[in-house]
Motif scaffolding. Sequence first.
Motif, PDB file in Angstrom:
ATOM      1  N   PHE A   1      75.928  80.178  60.365  1.00 44.88           N
ATOM      2  CA  PHE A   1      76.138  78.793  60.790  1.00 44.88           C
ATOM      3  C   PHE A   1      75.694  78.579  62.230  1.00 44.88           C
ATOM      4  CE2 PHE A   1      79.966  78.508  57.688  1.00 44.88           C
ATOM      5  CZ  PHE A   1      79.081  78.384  56.623  1.00 44.88           C
ATOM      6  N   PHE A   2      75.944  79.564  63.068  1.00 42.99           N
ATOM      7  CA  PHE A   2      75.566  79.455  64.474  1.00 42.99           C
ATOM      8  C   PHE A   2      74.052  79.356  64.643  1.00 42.99           C
ATOM      9  CE2 PHE A   2      74.351  81.467  68.506  1.00 42.99           C
ATOM     10  CZ  PHE A   2      75.044  80.667  69.406  1.00 42.99           C
ATOM     11  N   ASN A   3      73.308  80.036  63.789  1.00 42.78           N
ATOM     12  CA  ASN A   3      71.851  80.054  63.897  1.00 42.78           C
ATOM     13  C   ASN A   3      71.178  78.881  63.182  1.00 42.78           C
ATOM     14  OD1 ASN A   3      71.489  82.499  65.431  1.00 42.78           O
ATOM     15  ND2 ASN A   3      72.136  83.627  63.619  1.00 42.78           N
ATOM     16  N   ASP A   4      71.941  78.076  62.461  1.00 44.29           N
ATOM     17  CA  ASP A   4      71.380  76.924  61.750  1.00 44.29           C
ATOM     18  C   ASP A   4      71.956  75.644  62.348  1.00 44.29           C
ATOM     19  OD1 ASP A   4      70.513  74.965  59.999  1.00 44.29           O
ATOM     20  OD2 ASP A   4      70.753  76.234  58.228  1.00 44.29           O
ATOM     21  N   PRO A   5      71.148  74.831  63.036  1.00 50.13           N
ATOM     22  CA  PRO A   5      71.678  73.608  63.668  1.00 50.13           C
ATOM     23  C   PRO A   5      72.325  72.641  62.684  1.00 50.13           C
ATOM     24  CG  PRO A   5      69.448  74.097  64.429  1.00 50.13           C
ATOM     25  CD  PRO A   5      69.717  75.014  63.290  1.00 50.13           C
ATOM     26  N   ASN A   6      71.893  72.676  61.418  1.00 57.16           N
ATOM     27  CA  ASN A   6      72.450  71.770  60.417  1.00 57.16           C
ATOM     28  C   ASN A   6      73.827  72.198  59.917  1.00 57.16           C
ATOM     29  OD1 ASN A   6      70.046  70.053  60.242  1.00 57.16           O
ATOM     30  ND2 ASN A   6      69.083  71.822  59.265  1.00 57.16           N
ATOM     31  N   LEU A   7      74.185  73.439  60.138  1.00 66.40           N
ATOM     32  CA  LEU A   7      75.453  73.959  59.621  1.00 66.40           C
ATOM     33  C   LEU A   7      76.430  74.364  60.724  1.00 66.40           C
ATOM     34  CD1 LEU A   7      74.039  76.240  56.759  1.00 66.40           C
ATOM     35  CD2 LEU A   7      75.099  73.994  56.501  1.00 66.40           C
ATOM     36  N   GLN A   8      76.082  74.089  61.959  1.00 65.22           N
ATOM     37  CA  GLN A   8      76.915  74.560  63.062  1.00 65.22           C
ATOM     38  C   GLN A   8      78.321  73.971  63.053  1.00 65.22           C
ATOM     39  OE1 GLN A   8      74.887  74.077  66.806  1.00 65.22           O
ATOM     40  NE2 GLN A   8      73.605  75.876  66.490  1.00 65.22           N
ATOM     41  N   SER A   9      78.477  72.786  62.489  1.00 61.76           N
ATOM     42  CA  SER A   9      79.811  72.179  62.465  1.00 61.76           C
ATOM     43  C   SER A   9      80.770  72.940  61.550  1.00 61.76           C
ATOM     44  CB  SER A   9      79.720  70.716  62.021  1.00 61.76           C
ATOM     45  OG  SER A   9      79.181  70.621  60.715  1.00 61.76           O
ATOM     46  N   LEU A  10      80.242  73.742  60.620  1.00 63.87           N
ATOM     47  CA  LEU A  10      81.102  74.516  59.721  1.00 63.87           C
ATOM     48  C   LEU A  10      81.686  75.749  60.396  1.00 63.87           C
ATOM     49  CD1 LEU A  10      79.013  74.406  56.411  1.00 63.87           C
ATOM     50  CD2 LEU A  10      80.968  72.994  57.032  1.00 63.87           C
ATOM     51  N   ILE A  11      81.201  76.064  61.589  1.00 64.78           N
ATOM     52  CA  ILE A  11      81.704  77.239  62.305  1.00 64.78           C
ATOM     53  C   ILE A  11      83.203  77.133  62.532  1.00 64.78           C
ATOM     54  CG2 ILE A  11      81.687  78.414  64.546  1.00 64.78           C
ATOM     55  CD1 ILE A  11      78.715  77.901  64.704  1.00 64.78           C
ATOM     56  N   TRP A  12      83.672  75.932  62.879  1.00 62.16           N
ATOM     57  CA  TRP A  12      85.073  75.770  63.264  1.00 62.16           C
ATOM     58  C   TRP A  12      85.998  76.001  62.078  1.00 62.16           C
ATOM     59  CZ3 TRP A  12      85.255  75.944  68.242  1.00 62.16           C
ATOM     60  CH2 TRP A  12      84.179  75.444  68.985  1.00 62.16           C
ATOM     61  N   GLY A  13      85.645  75.472  60.910  1.00 60.41           N
ATOM     62  CA  GLY A  13      86.485  75.684  59.732  1.00 60.41           C
ATOM     63  C   GLY A  13      86.534  77.145  59.316  1.00 60.41           C
ATOM     64  N   ALA A  14      85.371  77.814  59.343  1.00 60.92           N
ATOM     65  CA  ALA A  14      85.324  79.232  58.979  1.00 60.92           C
ATOM     66  C   ALA A  14      86.102  80.078  59.986  1.00 60.92           C
ATOM     67  CB  ALA A  14      83.873  79.701  58.899  1.00 60.92           C
ATOM     68  N   SER A  15      85.992  79.745  61.263  1.00 61.05           N
ATOM     69  CA  SER A  15      86.714  80.487  62.300  1.00 61.05           C
ATOM     70  C   SER A  15      88.220  80.301  62.162  1.00 61.05           C
ATOM     71  CB  SER A  15      86.263  80.030  63.686  1.00 61.05           C
ATOM     72  OG  SER A  15      84.885  80.245  63.875  1.00 61.05           O
ATOM     73  N   LEU A  16      88.638  79.062  61.856  1.00 66.69           N
ATOM     74  CA  LEU A  16      90.068  78.805  61.680  1.00 66.69           C
ATOM     75  C   LEU A  16      90.614  79.562  60.476  1.00 66.69           C
ATOM     76  CD1 LEU A  16      92.612  77.329  62.537  1.00 66.69           C
ATOM     77  CD2 LEU A  16      91.873  75.363  61.187  1.00 66.69           C
ATOM     78  N   PHE A  17      89.846  79.619  59.392  1.00 61.34           N
ATOM     79  CA  PHE A  17      90.277  80.378  58.218  1.00 61.34           C
ATOM     80  C   PHE A  17      90.453  81.853  58.574  1.00 61.34           C
ATOM     81  CE2 PHE A  17      89.233  83.151  54.681  1.00 61.34           C
ATOM     82  CZ  PHE A  17      90.112  82.715  53.703  1.00 61.34           C
ATOM     83  N   LEU A  18      89.496  82.411  59.301  1.00 60.56           N
ATOM     84  CA  LEU A  18      89.560  83.823  59.671  1.00 60.56           C
ATOM     85  C   LEU A  18      90.735  84.093  60.612  1.00 60.56           C
ATOM     86  CD1 LEU A  18      87.888  86.338  59.003  1.00 60.56           C
ATOM     87  CD2 LEU A  18      86.606  85.958  61.106  1.00 60.56           C
ATOM     88  N   LEU A  19      90.936  83.228  61.590  1.00 63.52           N
ATOM     89  CA  LEU A  19      92.060  83.388  62.521  1.00 63.52           C
ATOM     90  C   LEU A  19      93.394  83.281  61.798  1.00 63.52           C
ATOM     91  CD1 LEU A  19      90.895  81.352  65.653  1.00 63.52           C
ATOM     92  CD2 LEU A  19      91.315  83.804  65.541  1.00 63.52           C
ATOM     93  N   THR A  20      93.497  82.348  60.854  1.00 66.65           N
ATOM     94  CA  THR A  20      94.739  82.187  60.095  1.00 66.65           C
ATOM     95  C   THR A  20      95.033  83.417  59.252  1.00 66.65           C
ATOM     96  OG1 THR A  20      94.334  79.794  59.978  1.00 66.65           O
ATOM     97  CG2 THR A  20      95.960  80.715  58.460  1.00 66.65           C
ATOM     98  N   PHE A  21      93.995  83.973  58.638  1.00 69.17           N
ATOM     99  CA  PHE A  21      94.172  85.173  57.820  1.00 69.17           C
ATOM    100  C   PHE A  21      94.637  86.355  58.675  1.00 69.17           C
ATOM    101  CE2 PHE A  21      92.279  89.013  55.797  1.00 69.17           C
ATOM    102  CZ  PHE A  21      93.048  89.007  54.652  1.00 69.17           C
ATOM    103  N   VAL A  22      94.007  86.553  59.818  1.00 69.51           N
ATOM    104  CA  VAL A  22      94.390  87.648  60.712  1.00 69.51           C
ATOM    105  C   VAL A  22      95.806  87.437  61.245  1.00 69.51           C
ATOM    106  CG1 VAL A  22      93.860  88.796  62.897  1.00 69.51           C
ATOM    107  CG2 VAL A  22      92.008  88.178  61.339  1.00 69.51           C
ATOM    108  N   LEU A  23      96.143  86.196  61.590  1.00 70.75           N
ATOM    109  CA  LEU A  23      97.487  85.892  62.076  1.00 70.75           C
ATOM    110  C   LEU A  23      98.540  86.202  61.020  1.00 70.75           C
ATOM    111  CD1 LEU A  23      99.378  84.665  64.211  1.00 70.75           C
ATOM    112  CD2 LEU A  23      98.911  82.423  63.208  1.00 70.75           C
ATOM    113  N   CYS A  24      98.265  85.839  59.777  1.00 76.14           N
ATOM    114  CA  CYS A  24      99.212  86.126  58.694  1.00 76.14           C
ATOM    115  C   CYS A  24      99.401  87.632  58.511  1.00 76.14           C
ATOM    116  CB  CYS A  24      98.726  85.495  57.392  1.00 76.14           C
ATOM    117  SG  CYS A  24      98.798  83.690  57.375  1.00 76.14           S
ATOM    118  N   LEU A  25      98.318  88.394  58.601  1.00 75.45           N
ATOM    119  CA  LEU A  25      98.424  89.853  58.478  1.00 75.45           C
ATOM    120  C   LEU A  25      99.260  90.441  59.609  1.00 75.45           C
ATOM    121  CD1 LEU A  25      94.844  91.034  57.409  1.00 75.45           C
ATOM    122  CD2 LEU A  25      96.916  91.017  56.037  1.00 75.45           C
TER     123      LEU A  25
END
Length: 290
Positions: free
Chosen positions: A253-277
Amino acid sequence: MIVKDNKLQIRKFKNTLLFWTVCILSGLTAIPLLAILGEVFIKGWEQLGWSFITEATPNAYKAMQAMEAGEAIPGGIANGIVGTFLMLFLAAIVAIPVGIFCGICLSEYKGNWFATIVSYLTDLLQGTPSIIIGIITYIWVVVPMKGYSAFAGSVALFIMMLPLIIRSTEETMKILPETLKEAGLALGGSYWRVMLQVMLPSAFGSIFTGILLAISRVVGETAPLMFTALGGAAISWNMARPMSAVPLLIWEFFNDPNLQSLIWGASLFLLTFVLCLNLLAKRIAKKWKI
């Protein structure tokens, strides 16, 4: 008496000064962390939804069309979620028993030549950068298999998880009272029966906590998967083929200007998963405290 009172006042002043110094420095340390978490939460919260979790990543053309129309980008990170859990599962089912038995070996056979070698290799793996592990796995697995695959990604994650599980098991076994083992042996149990049915259940909480922390440590790794799993746009269940993962999607997503806005949702999902663990690990450690 006056001298003693002055000394007491000085000690109280030093204690108060140190206390507030630690509090201020801790607060300053937490500010960047809270700022990052806050921005990820604010920008990623709107993207999280059922479609974001159940649909595969859209291509750049669809994303560009949605952006031009002023609509939300369709699709999500389902391909990354499936790949992440499959590779973590395969890595964990191999790393957990191997790591536990190696940890027992290190705690029970101190000074043995084999235990010394295992301990040295564990320290070496624990300090090896993840990108080096990715390159090594590429040479060992990807090249012989003549292709990228989720299996190769699992091998890389297995190598990274192993030293963490070994060390957590070793330290846990060391702090168990020797009377547990002596009581089991005195009742006529064989050595390995006592280890498996008495010692390991007693250390379950700490060992399981170490396993969860090892999983949370490797779930966000990107570099090893770039050299092994490579990634994929579609949802795949074939471990012998290239497969995506959430960290890989964030990089794409970071390397594709058209998909960069999806970075935040994917990052939040990953952070939430790690936090739960991590929260689960703390709860288990508190409940099963040795």
